[in-house]
Design a protein around this motif. Sequence first.
Motif, PDB file in Angstrom:
ATOM      1  N   MET A   1       0.843  -1.196   0.000  1.00 26.01           N
ATOM      2  CA  MET A   1       0.000   0.000   0.000  1.00 26.01           C
ATOM      3  C   MET A   1       0.876   1.242   0.000  1.00 26.01           C
ATOM      4  O   MET A   1       1.784   1.373   0.808  1.00 26.01           O
ATOM      5  CB  MET A   1      -0.914   0.015   1.224  1.00 26.01           C
ATOM      6  N   ASN A   3       1.243   5.478   0.179  1.00 25.28           N
ATOM      7  CA  ASN A   3       0.619   6.634   0.804  1.00 25.28           C
ATOM      8  C   ASN A   3       0.613   7.813  -0.169  1.00 25.28           C
ATOM      9  O   ASN A   3       1.652   8.166  -0.735  1.00 25.28           O
ATOM     10  CB  ASN A   3       1.378   7.032   2.074  1.00 25.28           C
ATOM     11  N   LYS A  22      -8.029   4.841  -4.121  1.00 23.61           N
ATOM     12  CA  LYS A  22      -8.722   3.781  -3.375  1.00 23.61           C
ATOM     13  C   LYS A  22      -8.809   2.496  -4.186  1.00 23.61           C
ATOM     14  O   LYS A  22      -8.539   1.396  -3.676  1.00 23.61           O
ATOM     15  CB  LYS A  22     -10.122   4.261  -2.991  1.00 23.61           C
ATOM     16  N   ASN A  26      -4.597   1.705  -2.470  1.00 25.52           N
ATOM     17  CA  ASN A  26      -3.684   2.592  -1.757  1.00 25.52           C
ATOM     18  C   ASN A  26      -4.448   3.542  -0.837  1.00 25.52           C
ATOM     19  O   ASN A  26      -5.672   3.484  -0.753  1.00 25.52           O
ATOM     20  CB  ASN A  26      -2.827   3.347  -2.776  1.00 25.52           C
ATOM     21  N   ARG A  27      -3.719   4.400  -0.153  1.00 26.49           N
ATOM     22  CA  ARG A  27      -4.330   5.220   0.896  1.00 26.49           C
ATOM     23  C   ARG A  27      -4.086   6.707   0.658  1.00 26.49           C
ATOM     24  O   ARG A  27      -2.947   7.130   0.417  1.00 26.49           O
ATOM     25  CB  ARG A  27      -3.726   4.839   2.252  1.00 26.49           C
ATOM     26  N   LEU A  28      -5.151   7.488   0.720  1.00 22.97           N
ATOM     27  CA  LEU A  28      -5.023   8.943   0.721  1.00 22.97           C
ATOM     28  C   LEU A  28      -4.789   9.376   2.163  1.00 22.97           C
ATOM     29  O   LEU A  28      -5.684   9.305   2.995  1.00 22.97           O
ATOM     30  CB  LEU A  28      -6.287   9.598   0.159  1.00 22.97           C
ATOM     31  N   SER A  29      -3.563   9.818   2.446  1.00 29.96           N
ATOM     32  CA  SER A  29      -3.179  10.172   3.815  1.00 29.96           C
ATOM     33  C   SER A  29      -3.473  11.619   4.154  1.00 29.96           C
ATOM     34  O   SER A  29      -3.807  11.943   5.299  1.00 29.96           O
ATOM     35  CB  SER A  29      -1.682   9.904   4.017  1.00 29.96           C
ATOM     36  N   ALA A  45     -12.015   8.556   1.494  1.00 30.57           N
ATOM     37  CA  ALA A  45     -10.832   8.492   2.360  1.00 30.57           C
ATOM     38  C   ALA A  45     -11.113   9.227   3.660  1.00 30.57           C
ATOM     39  O   ALA A  45     -10.510  10.261   3.957  1.00 30.57           O
ATOM     40  CB  ALA A  45      -9.620   9.108   1.653  1.00 30.57           C
ATOM     41  N   ASP A  47     -10.294   8.929   6.669  1.00 28.77           N
ATOM     42  CA  ASP A  47      -9.227   9.110   7.648  1.00 28.77           C
ATOM     43  C   ASP A  47      -8.147  10.077   7.192  1.00 28.77           C
ATOM     44  O   ASP A  47      -7.168  10.315   7.917  1.00 28.77           O
ATOM     45  CB  ASP A  47      -8.580   7.751   7.962  1.00 28.77           C
ATOM     46  N   ALA A  48      -8.290  10.639   5.993  1.00 26.20           N
ATOM     47  CA  ALA A  48      -7.260  11.541   5.478  1.00 26.20           C
ATOM     48  C   ALA A  48      -7.232  12.844   6.281  1.00 26.20           C
ATOM     49  O   ALA A  48      -8.280  13.410   6.610  1.00 26.20           O
ATOM     50  CB  ALA A  48      -7.522  11.843   4.008  1.00 26.20           C
ATOM     51  N   GLN A  70       4.322   5.675   7.342  1.00 28.41           N
ATOM     52  CA  GLN A  70       3.436   6.807   7.078  1.00 28.41           C
ATOM     53  C   GLN A  70       3.986   7.761   6.020  1.00 28.41           C
ATOM     54  O   GLN A  70       3.249   8.612   5.510  1.00 28.41           O
ATOM     55  CB  GLN A  70       3.183   7.590   8.365  1.00 28.41           C
TER      56      GLN A  70
END
Length: 321
Positions: A1, A3, A22, A26-29, A45, A47-48, A70
């Motif tokens: 994954m 960031n 998504k 993967n993750r939108l931080s 997202a 939690d972004a 992170q």
Amino acid sequence: MKNFALIGASGYIAPRHMRAIKDTGNRLSAAYDVNDSVGIIDSLAPDADFFTDFECFYEHSQTLKRSPAQALDYVAVCSPNHLHHAHIAAGLRLGCNVICEKPLVPTPELINELTRVEKETGQRVYNILQLRHHDAIVQLRNKVANAPQDTKFDVDLTYITSRGKWYAASWKGDPRKSFGVATNIGVHFFDMLHFIFGALQRNDVHYSQADKAGGYLEYERARVRWFLSIDASDLPPEVQGKKPTYRSIDVSGEQLEFSEGFTDLHTTSYQQILASRGYGLEDARHCIETVHTIRNATLQTGSLGEVHPFVAQLARRGPHP
């Protein structure tokens, strides 16, 4: 994954990037925009982290480097056109690869500058050129490649997408920020033409106003009359009052039909980028050179057969109000 961070989270195109992040697992931080109308983040997202001050966003992104889990891997840039260069450079200097919407930058010189920043940082810039992934475009490209080499196709490109009064009041209506209608709504078409028909050999502009433009392009394998507009009064009579948009690409008497199949092209672009097969700075250079020339061109009268029919109609109407 991986960031991701997103610069320009409240614009029209940003949700396509959020979904592509998504859908590729993967993750939108973190996300940034001066406007806070970004409720779409909740569904894609939630939690972004979100920032409306660039300085706070940049500092937060720097602190993420302290934890390998992170630390940001990619920055996606969806900000107004005139900010792309600065935001791309910032993303590179954060130690990230950068994915940017069209138009990448306004001038070839800024592509050269970003090439230098790539070398300084060891990171890469990728441009979203999603039409290159469309099945109909790929099929036409193959058809052209397989045609006799002395064949030159005749193309009429017409794209009218009506915009209301808000457009002129926004950054899109300011040529210092959007770089004009041919760049803002046309750059992906010019990239498509190059992708299909090869190198550009001639670039004449016959008409240019704040809300419309038209001209003639000659490629290795095509002669192209083009017209782009955001003025609803340019819509053909059979469309006016029924649809706000008219798009036609006629290739030697055959319509190129690609109204369907757009939904997942950003996700496809992300998949290719993540697999190290994305389109980089040099891939974007050709269309940037094309729109840069169009913006700075001296208007030509145009020879018989080279003027787009819609431009000819404007000439018969008289001066633009």
